[in-house]
Motif scaffolding. Structure first.
Motif, mmCIF file in Angstrom:
data_model
loop_
_atom_site.group_PDB
_atom_site.id
_atom_site.type_symbol
_atom_site.label_atom_id
_atom_site.label_comp_id
_atom_site.label_asym_id
_atom_site.label_seq_id
_atom_site.Cartn_x
_atom_site.Cartn_y
_atom_site.Cartn_z
ATOM 1 N N HIS A 252 48.566 32.654 48.611
ATOM 2 C CA HIS A 252 48.960 31.774 47.507
ATOM 3 C C HIS A 252 50.452 31.980 47.268
ATOM 4 O O HIS A 252 50.971 33.088 47.399
ATOM 5 C CB HIS A 252 48.166 32.121 46.243
ATOM 6 N N LYS B 43 50.403 33.851 43.379
ATOM 7 C CA LYS B 43 49.296 34.709 42.948
ATOM 8 C C LYS B 43 48.966 35.724 44.044
ATOM 9 O O LYS B 43 49.228 35.480 45.224
ATOM 10 C CB LYS B 43 48.046 33.882 42.641
ATOM 11 N N LEU C 271 44.338 32.812 50.620
ATOM 12 C CA LEU C 271 43.700 31.498 50.620
ATOM 13 C C LEU C 271 42.802 31.291 51.835
ATOM 14 O O LEU C 271 41.739 30.682 51.740
ATOM 15 C CB LEU C 271 44.760 30.406 50.577
ATOM 16 N N ARG D 255 36.601 30.953 46.597
ATOM 17 C CA ARG D 255 37.682 31.773 46.028
ATOM 18 C C ARG D 255 37.367 32.150 44.584
ATOM 19 O O ARG D 255 37.654 33.263 44.151
ATOM 20 C CB ARG D 255 39.010 31.029 46.130
#
Length: 210
Positions: free
Chosen positions: A79, A82, A86, A20
């Motif tokens: 997320h 955000k 994920l 990520r």
């Protein structure tokens, strides 16, 4: 739609976190006779693809290491706050096996219906997607629902919708004809009653010279 993914060798929380940070999203492809395959996808490309309705409801062409496979999007983990994906899950598609998907409903013609045009009613969609079963080759990107004949006091049910060839609605429980769209009559404003004139002063009545 097609997208490009890459084989992912490492797994685990630490490896996914590093992916990520580098701008990639970890994922998995499962189903069929093959073993589950770990993949990674460019996050920005994936983020834009997820904004497209077809990415959620169509058979997708996934290219990995020069080979293309047909898959369906099955799960996305975002997320909590955000703008970050994920993890993502895909399922392999067997062209000879029926699949179960949620297909979006596209409503049209409401403004031309007697309910709206003549009686000023509100058209209220109750269901925005439909569970269907079909062969992969018959899976529609969306199902169009014509509302141009809605009238005041009516509603539109599943039986009023012509499903594409090869597509069957998958109903839950004892539902056999669920309502998809309701017609809400306009709110009639009732004028408030006018206040009564104040009563005459009782003291002024019957007074005269003796």
């Amino acid at each position: 739609m097609n997208f490009v993914a890459f084989e992912r060798a490492k797994q685990g929380t630490g490896a996914s976190r590093r992916l990520r940070i580098s701008g990639k999203t970890p994922g998995i492809v499962y189903g069929g006779a093959a073993e589950p395959q770990l993949i990674e996808i460019d996050h920005n490309a994936l983020w834009h693809a997820l904004k497209k309705e077809a990415f959620h409801s169509s058979v997708l062409d996934m290219e990995v290491a020069g080979k293309t496979a047909k898959v369906l999007l099955r799960d996305v983990q975002y997320h909590p706050y955000k703008q970050l994906v994920l993890h993502i899950d895909f399922q392999r598609v067997d062209e000879k096996t029926k699949l179960h998907m949620k297909v979006p409903l596209h409503f049209s013609g409401a403004e031309e219906s007697p309910a709206v045009k003549v009686d000023k009613c509100m058209v209220n969609p109750i269901v925005n997607e439909l569970d269907v079963t079909c062969m992969p080759s018959d899976l529609p990107e969306f199902i169009n629902v014509d509302l141009s004949k809605l009238e005041k006091g009516s509603s539109l049910t599943l039986k009023n919708v012509k499903l594409p060839k090869g597509v069957t609605a998958k109903l839950r429980g004892n539902q056999n004809n669920p309502v998809l769209v309701s017609v809400v009559p306009p709110v009639v404003e009732v004028a408030a009653p006018t206040e009564a004139a104040p009563a005459a002063d009782a003291k002024g009545k019957g007074k005269g010279k003796k």
